[in-house]
Write a protein that holds these residues in place. Structure first.
Motif, PDB file in Angstrom:
ATOM      1  N   ALA A 170      -4.628  -1.775  -4.314  1.00 17.65           N
ATOM      2  CA  ALA A 170      -3.340  -1.275  -4.804  1.00 17.65           C
ATOM      3  C   ALA A 170      -3.143  -1.617  -6.277  1.00 17.65           C
ATOM      4  O   ALA A 170      -2.729  -0.771  -7.079  1.00 17.65           O
ATOM      5  CB  ALA A 170      -2.203  -1.868  -3.970  1.00 17.65           C
ATOM      6  N   THR A 195      -6.819  -5.431   0.143  1.00 16.51           N
ATOM      7  CA  THR A 195      -5.878  -4.321  -0.003  1.00 16.51           C
ATOM      8  C   THR A 195      -4.995  -4.508  -1.228  1.00 16.51           C
ATOM      9  O   THR A 195      -4.664  -3.542  -1.920  1.00 16.51           O
ATOM     10  CB  THR A 195      -4.994  -4.198   1.255  1.00 16.51           C
ATOM     11  N   MET A 253       0.825  -1.212   0.000  1.00 17.99           N
ATOM     12  CA  MET A 253       0.000   0.000   0.000  1.00 17.99           C
ATOM     13  C   MET A 253       0.856   1.258   0.000  1.00 17.99           C
ATOM     14  O   MET A 253       0.539   2.236  -0.685  1.00 17.99           O
ATOM     15  CB  MET A 253      -0.929  -0.018   1.218  1.00 17.99           C
ATOM     16  N   LEU A 254       1.952   1.241   0.761  1.00 14.60           N
ATOM     17  CA  LEU A 254       2.872   2.374   0.744  1.00 14.60           C
ATOM     18  C   LEU A 254       3.440   2.583  -0.651  1.00 14.60           C
ATOM     19  O   LEU A 254       3.485   3.711  -1.162  1.00 14.60           O
ATOM     20  CB  LEU A 254       4.008   2.136   1.743  1.00 14.60           C
ATOM     21  N   TRP A 278       1.208   6.456  -7.036  1.00 16.67           N
ATOM     22  CA  TRP A 278       0.089   7.355  -7.359  1.00 16.67           C
ATOM     23  C   TRP A 278       0.545   8.805  -7.246  1.00 16.67           C
ATOM     24  O   TRP A 278       0.278   9.625  -8.128  1.00 16.67           O
ATOM     25  CB  TRP A 278      -1.065   7.063  -6.402  1.00 16.67           C
ATOM     26  N   PHE A 279       1.254   9.130  -6.172  1.00 24.68           N
ATOM     27  CA  PHE A 279       1.748  10.490  -5.957  1.00 24.68           C
ATOM     28  C   PHE A 279       2.728  10.903  -7.059  1.00 24.68           C
ATOM     29  O   PHE A 279       2.595  11.961  -7.678  1.00 24.68           O
ATOM     30  CB  PHE A 279       2.422  10.554  -4.583  1.00 24.68           C
ATOM     31  N   GLN A 333      -5.977  11.405 -11.798  1.00 21.96           N
ATOM     32  CA  GLN A 333      -6.687  11.131 -10.550  1.00 21.96           C
ATOM     33  C   GLN A 333      -7.998  10.384 -10.798  1.00 21.96           C
ATOM     34  O   GLN A 333      -8.317   9.404 -10.107  1.00 21.96           O
ATOM     35  CB  GLN A 333      -6.964  12.446  -9.814  1.00 21.96           C
ATOM     36  N   SER A 343       2.211   1.619  -3.575  1.00 18.95           N
ATOM     37  CA  SER A 343       1.196   2.080  -4.527  1.00 18.95           C
ATOM     38  C   SER A 343       0.850   3.544  -4.285  1.00 18.95           C
ATOM     39  O   SER A 343       0.594   4.301  -5.231  1.00 18.95           O
ATOM     40  CB  SER A 343      -0.058   1.213  -4.438  1.00 18.95           C
ATOM     41  N   GLY A 344       0.864   3.970  -3.011  1.00 14.08           N
ATOM     42  CA  GLY A 344       0.620   5.380  -2.715  1.00 14.08           C
ATOM     43  C   GLY A 344       1.706   6.282  -3.270  1.00 14.08           C
ATOM     44  O   GLY A 344       1.425   7.363  -3.818  1.00 14.08           O
TER      45      GLY A 344
END
Length: 445
Positions: free
Chosen positions: A276, A272, A215-216, A222-223, A249, A218-219
């Motif tokens: 992701a 989760t 998850m980290l 995304w950023f 977005q 994928s975040g």
């Protein structure tokens, strides 16, 4: 009557705003590679975590040096036969003025060069997810050096270089659907067909060891992807970069939701890992198309990619190829979807006046997209397989079976991702440490 006077168009001038924006965008793209490392690193078993991280990080070193020495010249230099570029003054980045502008734009050549470098870094790193648990680090390092030279640099010229055949044909690829994602996904398929499956494929559980890391990662992806996509317009004087930012977005959100809904219907749970993976599928699909479609079109592109990629990840079990972390299912399939859907959803109000089938433009653009998609797919697949075959027959591509079973981290890097031996002291600490070590062995198994 006095003759009319025709004034020459004013030459572009350096824009401090666009230059600053592009430097920030370049940094955002760079952070995607560590993000990818975490994303992949969390998806493998404990015993392969460090190797997965290193397979991404080494690309930051190798590709940077190659790009400076000759990669930038090959990809964006003066066209040679519509296949490759070359500008000798750019070799080693020599003879480039600090304020010399990229032709037709308001940013220095150095800024364009470093922005494109970040693309060149992450593209071979994407391939690594398909090869988890089983590839020698030296063989991987050699492979990405060769692959960048004979696959990525030429393909980048085809798609984005002035005079490249796909560029001249009118293939739309805003930020890398063909040059990055299809290219990497096809390469991954070519390599895994050569090196074979992991020990225990379809038999042993190979679950992600750390979903928080996934998850980290994928975040961070995304950023960073906002720089990847919005930055590809090389400025925002006309609003197209802003459209791409917004569509990035929107499509990512739509793909994540679509993947989760499909997953709930098919497997009975919202996971989760699905969230992701769905987000990444949406990011991949909007990368080529976001400058050509409307926000409603971005929803369609994202939703379609989310469902189709979720379905595609299961193909490895049906056809028997071991794509460890679904690079083919997400990046190849997602890149194909995003690239081809331009032929249907291009609105004519974004990066160009090209209209897709649903906007009255017929199938002309769709066929152009097909040409770009399948040329890149075929070239990367075949050449990547050849490179893997040569490396495998000379120095060996895979670690031994015993090393793979014991753990590639220890075999290749003499380290482990987690050291539980110092977790605590005394009776309580010792008990916790022992329990943690036991659980680690269970996960490794």
């Amino acid at each position: 009557m006095a003759p009319a006077i025709t004034l020459a168009a004013e030459a572009p001038k350096l824009s401090a705003a666009n230059t600053g924006f592009m430097l920030i965008a370049s940094a955002l793209v760079l952070i995607m590679t560590p993000g990818l490392a975490f994303f992949y690193g969390g998806m493998v078993r404990v015993k392969s975590t460090l190797n997965m991280l290193m397979m991404s990080f080494i690309s930051m070193g190798i590709i940077t040096i190659l790009w400076v020495l000759y990669g930038f010249s090959l990809a964006f230099g003066t066209d040679k036969g519509s296949f490759i570029g070359w500008t000798s003054d750019w070799v080693g980045l020599s003879n480039i003025g600090l304020t010399e502008l990229w032709p037709g734009y308001t940013i220095p050549i150095f800024v364009f060069m470093v922005f494109q470098l970040m693309f060149a870094i992450i593209t071979p790193a994407l391939i690594s997810g398909a090869l988890a648990d089983r590839v020698k680090f030296t063989a991987w390092s050699l492979f990405i050096a060769l692959w960048a030279t004979v696959v990525y640099f030429p393909v980048a010229h085809w798609v984005w270089g002035t005079g490249g055949w796909a560029f001249d044909l009118g293939v739309i690829d805003f930020a890398g659907g063909t040059a990055v994602h299809i290219n990497a996904g096809a390469a991954a398929l070519g390599v895994i067909l050569v090196i074979g499956k992991r020990v225990g494929f379809k038999k042993d559980p190979m679950r992600p060891h750390s979903l928080p890391l996934v998850m980290l990662g994928s975040g961070l992806l995304w950023f960073g992807w906002f720089g990847f996509n919005a930055g590809s317009w090389l400025g925002n004087d006309d609003g197209v970069g802003a459209l791409m930012f917004v569509n990035t977005q929107i499509a990512t959100a739509a793909a994540m939701l679509a993947w989760l809904i499909y997953e709930k219907i098919r497997h009975g749970a919202f996971t989760t890992l699905g969230a992701a993976s769905g987000a990444v599928a949406g990011l991949v699909a909007i990368t080529p198309s976001g400058g050509a479609v409307s926000p409603l079109g971005a929803i369609a592109v994202g939703a379609i990619a989310g469902v189709v990629c979720a379905m595609a990840v299961g193909l490895k079990y049906k056809f028997g190829y071991d794509d460890s972390l679904d690079v083919v299912g997400v990046h190849l399939v997602g890149g194909v979807i995003g690239s081809l859907l331009i032929g249907f959803f291009a609105s004519g109000k974004g990066q160009s006046t090209v209209e897709g089938l649903f906007y009255g433009g017929g199938l002309t653009q769709f066929w152009k997209q097909c040409a770009g998609v399948f040329a890149v797919l075929g070239y990367s697949l075949v050449v990547s397989a050849i490179l893997a075959f040569i490396i495998d027959k000379t120095m060996g591509m895979r670690v031994s079976e015993d090393e793979e079973i014991a753990g590639i981290d220890q075999a290749e890097h003499a380290e482990t991702a987690y050291d539980f031996s110092g977790a605590g002291g005394g009776i309580v600490g010792g008990s916790v440490s022992a329990l943690a070590g036991t659980e680690s062995k269970k996960v490794d198994a």
